[in-house]
Design an enzyme around this catalytic site. Structure first.
Site, PDB file in Angstrom:
ATOM      1  N   ARG A 150      -0.614  -9.742  12.795  1.00  0.00           N
ATOM      2  CA  ARG A 150      -1.286  -8.560  11.858  1.00  0.00           C
ATOM      3  C   ARG A 150      -2.162  -9.102  10.723  1.00  0.00           C
ATOM      4  NH1 ARG A 150       3.735  -5.437  10.503  1.00  0.00           N
ATOM      5  NH2 ARG A 150       2.518  -3.992   9.102  1.00  0.00           N
ATOM      6  N   ARG A 193      11.227  -2.725  10.827  1.00  0.00           N
ATOM      7  CA  ARG A 193      10.256  -2.117  11.677  1.00  0.00           C
ATOM      8  C   ARG A 193       9.924  -3.121  12.830  1.00  0.00           C
ATOM      9  NH1 ARG A 193       5.031  -0.240   8.295  1.00  0.00           N
ATOM     10  NH2 ARG A 193       3.883  -1.212   9.737  1.00  0.00           N
ATOM     11  N   ARG A 200      -9.713   0.848   8.492  1.00  0.00           N
ATOM     12  CA  ARG A 200      -9.311  -0.541   8.660  1.00  0.00           C
ATOM     13  C   ARG A 200     -10.234  -1.383   9.342  1.00  0.00           C
ATOM     14  NH1 ARG A 200      -3.532   0.072   8.751  1.00  0.00           N
ATOM     15  NH2 ARG A 200      -2.409  -1.778   9.057  1.00  0.00           N
ATOM     16  N   ARG A 232      11.762  -6.247   4.246  1.00  0.00           N
ATOM     17  CA  ARG A 232      11.603  -4.828   4.234  1.00  0.00           C
ATOM     18  C   ARG A 232      12.537  -4.030   5.181  1.00  0.00           C
ATOM     19  NH1 ARG A 232       5.776  -2.070   5.365  1.00  0.00           N
ATOM     20  NH2 ARG A 232       5.646  -3.313   7.454  1.00  0.00           N
ATOM     21  N   LYS A 292       0.654  -1.181  -0.022  1.00  0.00           N
ATOM     22  CA  LYS A 292      -0.011   0.001  -0.192  1.00  0.00           C
ATOM     23  C   LYS A 292       0.963   1.129   0.095  1.00  0.00           C
ATOM     24  CE  LYS A 292      -2.015  -1.301   3.828  1.00  0.00           C
ATOM     25  NZ  LYS A 292      -1.412  -2.288   4.127  1.00  0.00           N
TER      26      LYS A 292
HETATM   27  P1  AP5 Z   1       4.971  -1.686   1.847  1.00  0.00           P
HETATM   28  O1  AP5 Z   1       4.552  -0.681   0.720  1.00  0.00           O
HETATM   29  O2  AP5 Z   1       5.545  -1.173   2.984  1.00  0.00           O
HETATM   30  O3  AP5 Z   1       3.528  -2.371   2.346  1.00  0.00           O
HETATM   31  P2  AP5 Z   1       2.505  -1.881   3.071  1.00  0.00           P
HETATM   32  O4  AP5 Z   1       1.161  -2.509   2.578  1.00  0.00           O
HETATM   33  O5  AP5 Z   1       2.373  -0.435   3.217  1.00  0.00           O
HETATM   34  O6  AP5 Z   1       2.604  -2.359   4.464  1.00  0.00           O
HETATM   35  P3  AP5 Z   1       2.379  -1.866   5.994  1.00  0.00           P
HETATM   36  O7  AP5 Z   1       2.988  -2.951   6.815  1.00  0.00           O
HETATM   37  O8  AP5 Z   1       2.907  -0.456   5.903  1.00  0.00           O
HETATM   38  O9  AP5 Z   1       0.921  -2.290   6.196  1.00  0.00           O
HETATM   39  P4  AP5 Z   1       0.216  -1.800   7.521  1.00  0.00           P
HETATM   40  O10 AP5 Z   1      -1.116  -1.866   6.881  1.00  0.00           O
HETATM   41  O11 AP5 Z   1       0.296  -3.377   8.396  1.00  0.00           O
HETATM   42  O12 AP5 Z   1       1.038  -1.013   8.544  1.00  0.00           O
HETATM   43  P5  AP5 Z   1       0.775   0.437   8.843  1.00  0.00           P
HETATM   44  O13 AP5 Z   1       1.746   1.083   8.990  1.00  0.00           O
HETATM   45  O14 AP5 Z   1      -0.484   0.884   7.992  1.00  0.00           O
HETATM   46  O15 AP5 Z   1       5.723  -2.953   1.132  1.00  0.00           O
HETATM   47  C1  AP5 Z   1       6.071  -4.086   1.995  1.00  0.00           C
HETATM   48  C2  AP5 Z   1       7.525  -4.377   1.464  1.00  0.00           C
HETATM   49  O16 AP5 Z   1       7.325  -5.101   0.114  1.00  0.00           O
HETATM   50  C3  AP5 Z   1       8.396  -3.083   1.143  1.00  0.00           C
HETATM   51  O17 AP5 Z   1       9.704  -3.523   1.617  1.00  0.00           O
HETATM   52  C4  AP5 Z   1       8.367  -2.874  -0.317  1.00  0.00           C
HETATM   53  O18 AP5 Z   1       9.616  -2.411  -0.829  1.00  0.00           O
HETATM   54  C5  AP5 Z   1       8.190  -4.230  -0.955  1.00  0.00           C
HETATM   55  N1  AP5 Z   1       7.028  -4.285  -1.999  1.00  0.00           N
HETATM   56  C6  AP5 Z   1       6.035  -3.470  -2.225  1.00  0.00           C
HETATM   57  N2  AP5 Z   1       5.048  -3.627  -3.444  1.00  0.00           N
HETATM   58  C7  AP5 Z   1       5.949  -4.494  -4.115  1.00  0.00           C
HETATM   59  C8  AP5 Z   1       5.743  -5.217  -5.290  1.00  0.00           C
HETATM   60  N3  AP5 Z   1       4.871  -4.777  -5.920  1.00  0.00           N
HETATM   61  N4  AP5 Z   1       6.617  -6.168  -5.740  1.00  0.00           N
HETATM   62  C9  AP5 Z   1       7.973  -6.192  -4.891  1.00  0.00           C
HETATM   63  N5  AP5 Z   1       7.833  -5.663  -3.605  1.00  0.00           N
HETATM   64  C10 AP5 Z   1       7.344  -4.939  -3.147  1.00  0.00           C
HETATM   65  O19 AP5 Z   1      -0.012   0.038  10.417  1.00  0.00           O
HETATM   66  C11 AP5 Z   1       0.701  -0.274  11.297  1.00  0.00           C
HETATM   67  C12 AP5 Z   1       0.030  -0.468  12.756  1.00  0.00           C
HETATM   68  O20 AP5 Z   1      -0.488   0.943  13.034  1.00  0.00           O
HETATM   69  C13 AP5 Z   1      -1.007  -1.499  12.719  1.00  0.00           C
HETATM   70  O21 AP5 Z   1      -0.646  -2.813  12.745  1.00  0.00           O
HETATM   71  C14 AP5 Z   1      -2.082  -0.737  13.744  1.00  0.00           C
HETATM   72  O22 AP5 Z   1      -1.393  -1.044  14.978  1.00  0.00           O
HETATM   73  C15 AP5 Z   1      -1.816   0.834  13.329  1.00  0.00           C
HETATM   74  N6  AP5 Z   1      -2.608   1.334  12.642  1.00  0.00           N
HETATM   75  C16 AP5 Z   1      -2.680   2.080  11.567  1.00  0.00           C
HETATM   76  N7  AP5 Z   1      -3.669   2.428  10.866  1.00  0.00           N
HETATM   77  C17 AP5 Z   1      -4.571   2.011  11.792  1.00  0.00           C
HETATM   78  C18 AP5 Z   1      -6.069   2.382  11.711  1.00  0.00           C
HETATM   79  N8  AP5 Z   1      -6.700   2.967  10.691  1.00  0.00           N
HETATM   80  N9  AP5 Z   1      -6.746   2.102  12.542  1.00  0.00           N
HETATM   81  C19 AP5 Z   1      -6.258   1.024  13.638  1.00  0.00           C
HETATM   82  N10 AP5 Z   1      -5.002   0.936  13.925  1.00  0.00           N
HETATM   83  C20 AP5 Z   1      -4.149   1.441  12.894  1.00  0.00           C
END
Ligand code: AP5
Length: 214
Positions: free
Chosen positions: A171, A160, A88, A127, A13
């Site tokens: 997760r 991370r 979410r 990552r 994402k």
């Molecule tokens: P990346 O783009 O980093 O993936 P992502 O989907 O953004 O993953 P996140 O871990 O950031 O998502 P998340 O939703 O768990 O975490 P968030 O920070 O929102 O890609 C991953 C890897 O793959 C990278 O190394 C990239 O280079 C590689 N890659 C990407 N695309 C690729 C492709 N097409 N081909 C090859 N390689 C590729 O949330 C973290 C925490 O915050 C949650 O667990 C929760 O506790 C809290 N939180 C956040 N938002 C909320 C909410 N709305 N409500 C409640 N809690 C929340």
């Protein structure tokens, strides 16, 4: 243009939101980044959120909904935005729909980046995130020019806190239980687009462009 990025943790994402920002010049609002910044700064929100995040659980809806709705009021959102990691849960999606409806607005695209759990677990171990500016790399797919060093600011690249394999599994479980129902929710609104997340960086970017350039 108002876009929601859906998909499991690590589906890409954040990576592909960045591509859309560069092309369409609209801001990304990542609740994960906002929460991590609050943790770094030691704010009250950060203190409350940290325990949930380290455990791989979602932060309670009431801590994130107002935060996002307030952020959407800012000037830079007037031509659109990308929501990365929000909503979410169904209550978060309903809060967003209502807040937009009050202004006569609605989301245009919900992009669901799809990947199998095992492919995500394999990918997440590679990552690396910059401790200073938050830029994301991957040891194989998007390697930095110098191992362990951020291309943008020279900061140290780290795994991370919530990317330990056991926390990633937790997760993913939380995602299937609380976030995956949003796929049906946005299908019902007629704005869901499914994107194959295994296509590689360029392939996914092209698939997204095919939807939003139409
Ligand atoms: P990346 O783009 O980093 O993936 P992502 O989907 O953004 O993953 P996140 O871990 O950031 O998502 P998340 O939703 O768990 O975490 P968030 O920070 O929102 O890609 C991953 C890897 O793959 C990278 O190394 C990239 O280079 C590689 N890659 C990407 N695309 C690729 C492709 N097409 N081909 C090859 N390689 C590729 O949330 C973290 C925490 O915050 C949650 O667990 C929760 O506790 C809290 N939180 C956040 N938002 C909320 C909410 N709305 N409500 C409640 N809690 C929340």
């Amino acid at each position: 243009m108002k876009i929601i990025m859906l998909g499991a943790p690590g589906a890409g994402k954040g990576t592909h939101a960045k591509g859309i920002v560069e092309k369409y010049h609209i801001p990304t609002i990542s609740t994960g980044d906002i929460l991590r910044q609050n943790i770094k700064e030691g704010t009250e929100l950060g203190k409350r959120a940290k325990g949930y995040m380290d455990a791989g659980e979602l932060v309670p809806d009431e801590l994130v909904c107002d935060l996002v709705v307030d952020r959407l009021e800012k000037d830079d959102c007037k031509d659109g935005y990308i929501l990365d990691g929000f909503p979410r849960t169904i209550p978060q999606a309903e809060a967003l729909t209502e807040a937009l409806k009050e202004k006569g607005m609605a989301i245009d695209y919900a992009l669901d980046i799809e990947m199998e759990d095992q492919a995500i677990i394999d990918r997440m171990s590679g990552r690396r995130v910059c401790a200073k500016c938050g830029a994301t790399f991957h040891t194989v797919n998007i390697p930095p020019k110098v191992e362990g060093v951020c291309d943008n600011c020279g900061g140290e690249l780290q795994l991370r806190d919530d990317d330990q394999p056991e926390t990633v599994k937790k997760r993913l479980g939380v995602y299937h239980e609380q976030t995956a129902p949003l796929i049906e929710y946005y299908k019902g609104q007629g704005i869901l687009h499914e994107i194959d997340g295994t296509l590689g960086i360029e392939g996914v970017a092209k698939a997204i462009a095919a939807v939003i350039d139409k």
